[in-house]
Design a protein around this motif. Structure first.
Motif, PDB file in Angstrom:
ATOM      1  N   LYS A 301      34.162 110.271  45.372  1.00 51.06           N
ATOM      2  CA  LYS A 301      35.544 109.983  45.803  1.00 51.06           C
ATOM      3  C   LYS A 301      36.477 111.180  45.726  1.00 51.06           C
ATOM      4  CE  LYS A 301      35.394 105.147  45.632  1.00 51.06           C
ATOM      5  NZ  LYS A 301      34.566 104.499  44.653  1.00 51.06           N
ATOM      6  N   MET A 302      36.141 112.159  44.917  1.00 52.44           N
ATOM      7  CA  MET A 302      37.103 113.241  44.706  1.00 52.44           C
ATOM      8  C   MET A 302      36.573 114.609  45.160  1.00 52.44           C
ATOM      9  SD  MET A 302      39.500 111.390  43.534  1.00 52.44           S
ATOM     10  CE  MET A 302      40.817 112.475  43.005  1.00 52.44           C
ATOM     11  N   GLY A 303      35.402 114.636  45.747  1.00 54.13           N
ATOM     12  CA  GLY A 303      34.859 115.891  46.288  1.00 54.13           C
ATOM     13  C   GLY A 303      34.620 116.960  45.236  1.00 54.13           C
ATOM     14  N   TRP A 304      34.263 116.526  44.032  1.00 55.62           N
ATOM     15  CA  TRP A 304      34.059 117.474  42.919  1.00 55.62           C
ATOM     16  C   TRP A 304      32.712 118.175  43.063  1.00 55.62           C
ATOM     17  CZ3 TRP A 304      31.174 116.532  37.968  1.00 55.62           C
ATOM     18  CH2 TRP A 304      31.478 117.471  36.985  1.00 55.62           C
ATOM     19  N   ALA A 305      32.705 119.471  42.823  1.00 59.11           N
ATOM     20  CA  ALA A 305      31.462 120.232  42.998  1.00 59.11           C
ATOM     21  C   ALA A 305      30.553 120.159  41.777  1.00 59.11           C
ATOM     22  CB  ALA A 305      31.807 121.679  43.327  1.00 59.11           C
ATOM     23  N   GLY A 306      31.098 119.739  40.628  1.00 56.25           N
ATOM     24  CA  GLY A 306      30.235 119.571  39.459  1.00 56.25           C
ATOM     25  C   GLY A 306      30.187 120.788  38.571  1.00 56.25           C
ATOM     26  N   ALA A 307      29.772 120.540  37.302  1.00 52.95           N
ATOM     27  CA  ALA A 307      29.667 121.649  36.353  1.00 52.95           C
ATOM     28  C   ALA A 307      28.343 121.523  35.639  1.00 52.95           C
ATOM     29  CB  ALA A 307      30.818 121.577  35.364  1.00 52.95           C
ATOM     30  N   GLU A 308      28.282 121.995  34.406  1.00 56.21           N
ATOM     31  CA  GLU A 308      27.018 121.912  33.667  1.00 56.21           C
ATOM     32  C   GLU A 308      26.653 120.429  33.442  1.00 56.21           C
ATOM     33  OE1 GLU A 308      27.383 122.666  29.277  1.00 56.21           O
ATOM     34  OE2 GLU A 308      29.269 123.523  29.950  1.00 56.21           O
ATOM     35  N   GLU A 309      25.385 120.185  33.264  1.00 61.49           N
ATOM     36  CA  GLU A 309      24.923 118.809  33.136  1.00 61.49           C
ATOM     37  C   GLU A 309      25.499 118.145  31.886  1.00 61.49           C
ATOM     38  OE1 GLU A 309      21.205 115.990  32.692  1.00 61.49           O
ATOM     39  OE2 GLU A 309      20.937 118.071  32.079  1.00 61.49           O
ATOM     40  N   GLY A 310      25.886 116.914  32.030  1.00 60.47           N
ATOM     41  CA  GLY A 310      26.302 116.130  30.866  1.00 60.47           C
ATOM     42  C   GLY A 310      27.707 116.397  30.381  1.00 60.47           C
ATOM     43  N   VAL A 333      42.484 108.151  30.051  1.00 61.18           N
ATOM     44  CA  VAL A 333      41.122 107.797  30.472  1.00 61.18           C
ATOM     45  C   VAL A 333      40.127 108.182  29.369  1.00 61.18           C
ATOM     46  CG1 VAL A 333      39.345 108.105  32.249  1.00 61.18           C
ATOM     47  CG2 VAL A 333      41.767 108.289  32.877  1.00 61.18           C
ATOM     48  N   PHE A 334      39.429 107.183  28.855  1.00 62.67           N
ATOM     49  CA  PHE A 334      38.330 107.457  27.921  1.00 62.67           C
ATOM     50  C   PHE A 334      37.071 107.712  28.730  1.00 62.67           C
ATOM     51  CE2 PHE A 334      40.579 104.885  24.574  1.00 62.67           C
ATOM     52  CZ  PHE A 334      40.447 105.791  23.528  1.00 62.67           C
ATOM     53  N   VAL A 335      36.362 108.790  28.417  1.00 60.76           N
ATOM     54  CA  VAL A 335      35.042 109.026  28.994  1.00 60.76           C
ATOM     55  C   VAL A 335      34.055 108.922  27.839  1.00 60.76           C
ATOM     56  CG1 VAL A 335      33.559 110.597  30.292  1.00 60.76           C
ATOM     57  CG2 VAL A 335      36.019 110.558  30.735  1.00 60.76           C
ATOM     58  N   THR A 336      33.021 108.081  28.001  1.00 57.98           N
ATOM     59  CA  THR A 336      32.088 107.842  26.890  1.00 57.98           C
ATOM     60  C   THR A 336      30.689 108.359  27.227  1.00 57.98           C
ATOM     61  OG1 THR A 336      31.458 105.676  27.739  1.00 57.98           O
ATOM     62  CG2 THR A 336      33.343 105.728  26.267  1.00 57.98           C
ATOM     63  N   GLY A 337      29.876 108.495  26.191  1.00 58.07           N
ATOM     64  CA  GLY A 337      28.458 108.778  26.392  1.00 58.07           C
ATOM     65  C   GLY A 337      28.132 110.209  26.792  1.00 58.07           C
ATOM     66  N   TYR A 338      28.787 111.182  26.179  1.00 53.19           N
ATOM     67  CA  TYR A 338      28.435 112.588  26.462  1.00 53.19           C
ATOM     68  C   TYR A 338      27.020 112.862  25.948  1.00 53.19           C
ATOM     69  CZ  TYR A 338      33.160 113.591  27.938  1.00 53.19           C
ATOM     70  OH  TYR A 338      34.342 113.594  28.635  1.00 53.19           O
ATOM     71  N   LEU A 339      26.354 113.778  26.616  1.00 55.43           N
ATOM     72  CA  LEU A 339      24.959 114.051  26.252  1.00 55.43           C
ATOM     73  C   LEU A 339      24.855 114.799  24.924  1.00 55.43           C
ATOM     74  CD1 LEU A 339      23.203 115.006  29.614  1.00 55.43           C
ATOM     75  CD2 LEU A 339      23.654 112.763  28.607  1.00 55.43           C
ATOM     76  N   GLN A 340      23.697 114.608  24.274  1.00 53.49           N
ATOM     77  CA  GLN A 340      23.460 115.274  22.987  1.00 53.49           C
ATOM     78  C   GLN A 340      23.579 116.790  23.113  1.00 53.49           C
ATOM     79  OE1 GLN A 340      19.652 113.893  21.468  1.00 53.49           O
ATOM     80  NE2 GLN A 340      20.239 111.780  21.892  1.00 53.49           N
ATOM     81  N   ARG A 343      27.128 117.955  22.498  1.00 55.57           N
ATOM     82  CA  ARG A 343      27.842 117.464  21.322  1.00 55.57           C
ATOM     83  C   ARG A 343      27.254 118.074  20.051  1.00 55.57           C
ATOM     84  NH1 ARG A 343      32.844 115.381  22.372  1.00 55.57           N
ATOM     85  NH2 ARG A 343      32.724 113.792  23.890  1.00 55.57           N
ATOM     86  N   PRO A 344      28.042 118.174  18.983  1.00 54.81           N
ATOM     87  CA  PRO A 344      27.534 118.734  17.729  1.00 54.81           C
ATOM     88  C   PRO A 344      26.410 117.868  17.147  1.00 54.81           C
ATOM     89  CG  PRO A 344      29.931 118.610  17.701  1.00 54.81           C
ATOM     90  CD  PRO A 344      29.468 117.841  18.896  1.00 54.81           C
ATOM     91  N   PHE A 345      25.660 118.442  16.209  1.00 49.94           N
ATOM     92  CA  PHE A 345      24.473 117.770  15.671  1.00 49.94           C
ATOM     93  C   PHE A 345      24.793 116.442  14.988  1.00 49.94           C
ATOM     94  CE2 PHE A 345      26.087 120.073  12.019  1.00 49.94           C
ATOM     95  CZ  PHE A 345      25.857 119.190  10.982  1.00 49.94           C
ATOM     96  N   TYR A 346      26.017 116.299  14.468  1.00 54.04           N
ATOM     97  CA  TYR A 346      26.358 115.100  13.692  1.00 54.04           C
ATOM     98  C   TYR A 346      26.642 113.873  14.568  1.00 54.04           C
ATOM     99  CZ  TYR A 346      31.080 116.808  14.809  1.00 54.04           C
ATOM    100  OH  TYR A 346      32.184 117.259  15.469  1.00 54.04           O
ATOM    101  N   ALA A 347      26.710 114.053  15.906  1.00 51.23           N
ATOM    102  CA  ALA A 347      27.036 112.927  16.797  1.00 51.23           C
ATOM    103  C   ALA A 347      25.888 111.915  16.815  1.00 51.23           C
ATOM    104  CB  ALA A 347      27.290 113.449  18.205  1.00 51.23           C
ATOM    105  N   MET A 348      26.213 110.647  16.705  1.00 56.60           N
ATOM    106  CA  MET A 348      25.198 109.585  16.705  1.00 56.60           C
ATOM    107  C   MET A 348      24.559 109.453  18.089  1.00 56.60           C
ATOM    108  SD  MET A 348      23.746 107.117  15.060  1.00 56.60           S
ATOM    109  CE  MET A 348      24.529 106.037  13.871  1.00 56.60           C
ATOM    110  N   SER A 353      18.250 106.903  24.782  1.00 57.63           N
ATOM    111  CA  SER A 353      18.719 107.820  25.842  1.00 57.63           C
ATOM    112  C   SER A 353      19.079 109.164  25.214  1.00 57.63           C
ATOM    113  CB  SER A 353      19.933 107.233  26.565  1.00 57.63           C
ATOM    114  OG  SER A 353      21.130 107.623  25.933  1.00 57.63           O
ATOM    115  N   ASN A 354      19.412 110.125  26.062  1.00 60.71           N
ATOM    116  CA  ASN A 354      19.787 111.437  25.517  1.00 60.71           C
ATOM    117  C   ASN A 354      21.305 111.581  25.390  1.00 60.71           C
ATOM    118  OD1 ASN A 354      20.257 111.442  28.219  1.00 60.71           O
ATOM    119  ND2 ASN A 354      19.350 113.450  28.629  1.00 60.71           N
TER     120      ASN A 354
END
Ligand code: AMO
Length: 444
Positions: A301-310, A333-340, A343-348, A353-354
């Motif tokens: 919807k917004m024509g975003w080219a994208g960045a690094e994965e996750g 806007v809350f965005v949830t579920g960032y990839l491991q 995120r720092p090592f302490y993130a659950m 999933s990854n």
């Protein structure tokens, strides 16, 4: 020793209170903000903590005294308060006495009495003369707003039925917490120490002791890029809470805290917000999207080219906010579920999933907060540290509390200056820091 010139404070009133005192003689103290001459009349504007007052000077003796006064001179003035529709305050003062408290050493090197100080000098000049430019009404009002943000945060957290307890954790530390190379290193009696980049480990340890904690304090990031959103020392508003059932519990506290802060600003900062032409956001609804959903919206919807994965890059954050603002009038806007991997090592980690049980809160195009659920099992945490090729012994103090029972817990941190920047739509985060530190600036 008391200065014999000092007047008893009980006889001094604030400028803001003068509209209720029309017809009486009053005394205020402050700085001379500006002097304007109109024929034989002199208008002297006085500035105190609460606002600006126009005084009218007709008496010849007083006019000749004003010839010796420069803008910014601290003075005590008395006079009769009269109604004056043309001034923002609604009253002015007919001056009957003027006492100079301190003399200025010369003419101000930078103009600070212009209407909109935020745009009338360049950022480097504004920061070079920071002790003076901070006196401009529009600029100092940014910090009156920040004080209310902190007060609202404290008020909300400490008034919960199960209250959050305010803590103060060390800023001289032996390890980093957030990963990456953003640590300031220093010599600590022959050993290597660092400046804390977050109270992360300490606030987690304190969950074991106090269950729910918060801190408002400085943190340090050795980021080498000079951007409009980053500074090297900022104020982190941190929360950590125990016995949660998932990251949603943490998001709920963050959402409620933001709502409480905005409501407080609405009642406490009317003049400051108007001086800054700032419009408070609607807090009725906070959108929640998963990272994959956000990516789909952005690409389709917004024509975003994208960045690094996750992860979202700054343009992704901006476009996602634009999407929700245009579509639903939603500014948070809350965005949830960032990839491991981001995120720092302490993130659950999320089971199966990854991704992680983490979130960012975006506001008007930028991330103002990060948070999530943390790993609370000792073995899982050790595994994570090892999988990142870090030395487990370096974390032995932190690990103590996990070895002997930590409840499921999580928290978040809001960057005070970033939040203020977005709230007031400031062009640079440096405007929201009293004396900002960036990669080129350690003074004033
Ligand atoms: P993070 O590193 O994402 O998370 O930082 C949290 C918030 O701090 C602000 N921020 C900054 N503000 C100004 N200049 C910077 N260089 C800068 N870096 C970050 C942003 C950001 O959202 N320990 C985690 C928080 C947690 O999980 O509890 C942390 O520090 O507003």
């Amino acid at each position: 020793m008391e200065n014999e010139q000092t007047q008893s404070p009980s006889t001094i009133v604030t400028i803001k209170s003068l509209p209720t005192k029309i017809g009486s003689e009053q005394t205020v103290q402050g700085h001379v903000h500006a002097i304007r001459r109109l024929g034989s009349l002199v208008f002297m504007i006085i500035r105190d903590q609460s606002g600006l007052l126009q005084t009218v000077v007709e008496n010849e003796l007083l006019v000749s005294l004003i010839d010796q006064v420069n803008p910014e001179t601290p003075v005590v003035v008395s006079g009769v308060v009269v109604a004056h529709k043309g001034s923002p305050l609604g009253v002015e003062m007919q001056l009957t006495s003027l006492r100079v408290l301190t003399r200025c050493e010369g003419i101000l090197p930078v103009e600070i009495a212009k209407e909109n100080k935020l745009t009338s000098v360049s950022l480097p000049v504004m920061l070079d003369y920071r002790p003076l430019t901070l006196r401009a009404p529009s600029i100092r009002s940014i910090f009156q707003v920040e004080a209310q943000i902190c007060a609202g945060f404290r008020e909300f957290l400490s008034n919960q039925e199960k209250p959050f307890i305010e803590i103060n954790t060390p800023k001289l530390v032996s390890t980093g917490t957030e990963g990456g190379a953003q640590l300031f290193k220093l010599d600590y009696f022959g050993k290597t120490a660092y400046l804390a980049q977050s109270p992360q480990f300490y606030k987690q340890m304190m969950v074991g002791a106090l269950e729910r904690v918060y801190e408002i304090g400085p943190v340090y990031r050795a980021e080498e890029h000079d951007t409009s959103r980053h500074i090297n020392e900022y104020v982190s508003m941190d929360v950590e809470m125990g016995f949660i059932s998932g990251p949603e519990d943490v998001m709920q506290i963050l959402e409620q805290a933001v709502k409480h802060i905005i409501a407080r600003l609405k009642s406490q900062c009317v003049e400051q917000l108007s001086l800054l032409n700032a419009v408070l956001p609607s807090t009725e609804k906070f959108a929640v999207v998963t990272l994959p959903e956000a990516m789909t919206i952005l690409k389709e919807k917004m024509g975003w080219a994208g960045a690094e994965e996750g992860d979202l890059d700054p343009s992704g954050e901006r476009l996602l906010c634009q999407y929700f603002d245009e579509k639903e009038g939603v500014e948070f806007v809350f965005v949830t579920g960032y990839l491991q991997s981001v995120r720092p090592f302490y993130a659950m980690p999320t089971i199966g999933s990854n991704a992680t049980c983490s979130f960012d809160l975006l506001f008007r195009g930028a991330e103002i907060s990060t948070g999530g659920q943390r790993i609370h099992e000792y073995k899982q945490l050790v595994e994570r540290i090892e999988s990142r090729k870090m030395v487990v012994e370096n974390f032995s103090d932190y690990l103590q509390c996990f070895k002997y029972g930590m409840p499921p817990h999580g928290g978040f941190a809001i960057g005070l200056e970033r939040f203020t920047q977005q709230l007031l739509r400031l062009p640079s985060i440096k405007l929201a820091s009293l004396f900002p530190r960036d990669c080129n600036r350690l003074t004033p």
